[in-house]
Design an enzyme around this catalytic site. Structure first.
Site, short mmCIF file in Angstrom:
data_model
loop_
_atom_site.label_atom_id
_atom_site.label_comp_id
_atom_site.label_asym_id
_atom_site.label_seq_id
_atom_site.Cartn_x
_atom_site.Cartn_y
_atom_site.Cartn_z
N HIS A 139 0.83 -1.20 0.00
CA HIS A 139 0.00 0.00 0.00
C HIS A 139 0.87 1.27 0.00
O HIS A 139 0.69 2.16 -0.82
CB HIS A 139 -0.92 -0.01 1.22
N GLU A 162 1.31 3.94 -3.21
CA GLU A 162 0.87 5.33 -3.09
C GLU A 162 2.01 6.31 -3.39
O GLU A 162 1.83 7.29 -4.12
CB GLU A 162 0.31 5.61 -1.69
N LYS A 164 2.88 6.23 -7.17
CA LYS A 164 1.90 6.92 -8.01
C LYS A 164 2.14 8.42 -7.96
O LYS A 164 2.07 9.09 -8.99
CB LYS A 164 0.47 6.62 -7.52
N ASN A 165 2.44 8.94 -6.77
CA ASN A 165 2.72 10.38 -6.66
C ASN A 165 3.92 10.77 -7.51
O ASN A 165 3.90 11.77 -8.21
CB ASN A 165 2.98 10.76 -5.19
P1 ADP Z 1 -3.22 12.72 -4.06
O1 ADP Z 1 -2.16 11.94 -4.74
O2 ADP Z 1 -4.56 12.06 -4.09
O3 ADP Z 1 -3.28 14.14 -4.49
P2 ADP Z 1 -1.44 12.45 -1.81
O4 ADP Z 1 -1.68 12.51 -0.33
O5 ADP Z 1 -0.86 11.21 -2.35
O6 ADP Z 1 -2.85 12.75 -2.50
O7 ADP Z 1 -0.53 13.67 -2.22
C1 ADP Z 1 -0.94 14.98 -1.87
C2 ADP Z 1 -0.29 16.02 -2.77
O8 ADP Z 1 1.10 16.11 -2.49
C3 ADP Z 1 -0.38 15.72 -4.25
O9 ADP Z 1 -1.61 16.14 -4.81
C4 ADP Z 1 0.80 16.53 -4.79
O10 ADP Z 1 0.43 17.88 -4.95
C5 ADP Z 1 1.81 16.47 -3.67
N1 ADP Z 1 2.85 15.43 -3.92
C6 ADP Z 1 2.95 14.23 -3.33
N2 ADP Z 1 4.02 13.54 -3.79
C7 ADP Z 1 4.63 14.35 -4.68
C8 ADP Z 1 5.81 14.23 -5.50
N3 ADP Z 1 6.56 13.11 -5.48
N4 ADP Z 1 6.13 15.29 -6.29
C9 ADP Z 1 5.38 16.39 -6.30
N5 ADP Z 1 4.26 16.56 -5.56
C10 ADP Z 1 3.89 15.57 -4.76
MG MG Z 2 -1.32 10.18 -4.15
#
Ligand code: ADP
Ligand code: MG
Length: 427
Positions: free
Chosen positions: A296, A300, A303-304
């Site tokens: 998990h 996650e 994907k980010n």
């Molecule tokens: P989601 O992916 O549904 O938006 P997350 O909690 O996974 O929610 O991430 C929150 C926010 O943090 C993302 O929408 C993005 O703006 C920022 N973020 C997270 N990881 C990254 C990354 N590796 N590079 C740039 N921005 C990121």
């Molecule tokens: Mg995310």
């Protein structure tokens, strides 16, 4: 909620009473030691433990939902969730205790063969006391939990009462687990209702910390239930104790998470080839963990990173800079660093990335069909990926940290505690 459930005054009082008892944390190591020889006697003790511990945890949650500030406790979805907890509490506490013959009681009490013991510093528990008119009330009992329920058990021929009690409680737990499946999305819905009512764009810190506590508690409850159901219903698998894998192969889990995240990414952006992910990890890195939790978190975070890389360089880009995963094995921690060149995060947005529902992926409505299953996010958009992953990491004594270089990329550090002796954090 099933048609028969009613939140009565008596139930309310019983819940308040249970909520006055402290919750008891269990460590990964304890769960493994205990479940490694799951005879019916061991399972019976586990049943007794869970039938006392779970109502306490559920009662704490009902109380907390009741006491939420600023009318958040009046939101329809929050009330719905509270009723699930109350109903599950009622089901568990109304399960009749088995009437055991004296010699069996003695055997259960005796500390016989050398199965490992749990630590003795657990708080007092409760014991049912039935008065002449047949009404049972719990009272404090100052015997350590470990002595009563997690001590070793001799393997004998257990009477049918023991076997049928084990079966009954497993069935009840299965019903409860299913009832609470849509919890994350339903609570999220409740917070949306609140945000609409109060016309807020961000959630305030008191709600953020409530959600952290609430979802953390859910992880613990589901861990106990999942473990119990698995021990009672699944045939033994090598290297597994319930849902815990004593030889979790990090490389393999990481590779699966990479494949899944890249697949979702290609699907979402219509890409032929998602950004590559390089994995530097010893082949033979095995450790004790819950594989589902690890997948998990990695999924996650990946994907980010994939999203950031694709959106920073453009969907039509000829090539993407690869994402790098480096795994380091220390004495205390296994640390996984996920580095991307996805442009990073502005420093002003850093305090927000771990808040629930913070996302830069645009407004997304909570699809009711989606809410039927457990929380499985698509590419992005719910703002739950990072905060929930951090809770999973912390649940077993690890952590998740994020460091960004705006204009270049992001490093996520996932620390996993390999000693596995830390107790569950109990909010
Ligand atoms: P989601 O992916 O549904 O938006 P997350 O909690 O996974 O929610 O991430 C929150 C926010 O943090 C993302 O929408 C993005 O703006 C920022 N973020 C997270 N990881 C990254 C990354 N590796 N590079 C740039 N921005 C990121
Ligand atoms: Mg995310």
């Amino acid at each position: 909620m099933s048609a028969g459930f009613k939140f009565t005054r008596a139930l309310e009082e019983q819940i308040r009473h249970y909520a006055s008892f402290p919750q008891t944390g269990v460590s990964l190591q304890q769960m493994v030691q205990f479940g490694s020889t799951p005879s019916q006697g061991v399972l019976f003790k586990a049943s007794q433990f869970i039938s006392e511990e779970l109502p306490i945890r559920l009662a704490h949650r009902v109380k907390e939902l009741d006491e939420l500030p600023n009318q958040l406790n009046e939101m329809p979805s929050i009330i719905k969730v509270k009723n699930w907890y109350a109903e599950s509490f009622q089901e568990l506490t109304s399960l009749p205790k088995p009437n055991l013959p004296d010699d069996i009681r003695k055997t259960l009490k005796a500390n016989g063969n050398g199965a490992p013991r749990m630590a003795d510093n657990t708080p007092n528990l409760i014991e049912q006391e039935t008065n002449s008119s047949g009404v049972s009330t719990p009272r404090r009992k100052s015997v350590p939990l470990s002595k009563r329920y997690y001590g070793p058990v001799q393997d004998i021929n257990w009477p049918p009462e023991v076997l049928s009690y084990n079966e009954k409680i497993t069935k009840t737990l299965t019903t409860i687990k299913r009832r609470h499946d849509p919890l994350v999305t339903t609570v999220a819905q409740g917070v949306l209702e609140y945000k609409r009512l109060r016309q807020r764009s961000q959630i305030d810190t008191s709600i953020q910390s409530f959600l952290d506590r609430f979802y953390m508690s859910r992880i613990g409850i589901r861990m106990l239930i999942g473990q119990h159901i698995a021990l009672n219903t699944e045939p033994p698998r090598p290297d597994y104790v319930g849902i815990i894998c004593t030889q979790t192969n990090l490389k393999q889990i990481a590779q699966d998470a990479i494949d899944n995240a890249r697949f979702i990414c290609e699907d979402h952006y219509g890409l032929f080839d998602a950004p590559k992910v390089q994995l530097i990890c010893p082949d033979e890195l095995n450790f004790m963990y819950v594989p589902g939790h690890l997948s998990h978190m990695l999924f996650e975070v990946l994907k980010n990173s994939l999203r950031a890389v694709v959106e920073t360089h453009g969907v039509d880009s000829e090539s993407f800079p690869p994402i790098k995963i480096i795994v380091a094995e220390g004495k205390e921690d296994i640390t996984i660093k996920i580095s991307d060149e996805g442009g990073g995060i502005p420093r002003s947005a850093m305090p927000l990335v771990f808040t629930y529902m913070y996302t830069t992926a645009g407004e997304q409505s909570l699809d009711p069909d989606f809410a039927k299953s457990d929380f499985k996010a698509p590419m992005a958009g719910f703002g739950y990926g990072l905060p929930l992953s951090r809770l999973y990491a912390r649940y077993f004594g690890g952590d998740l940290k994020l460091i960004s270089m705006e204009g270049y990329g992001t490093d996520v550090y996932l620390h996993l505690n390999r000693l596995s002796t830390s107790r569950e954090p109990l909010p």
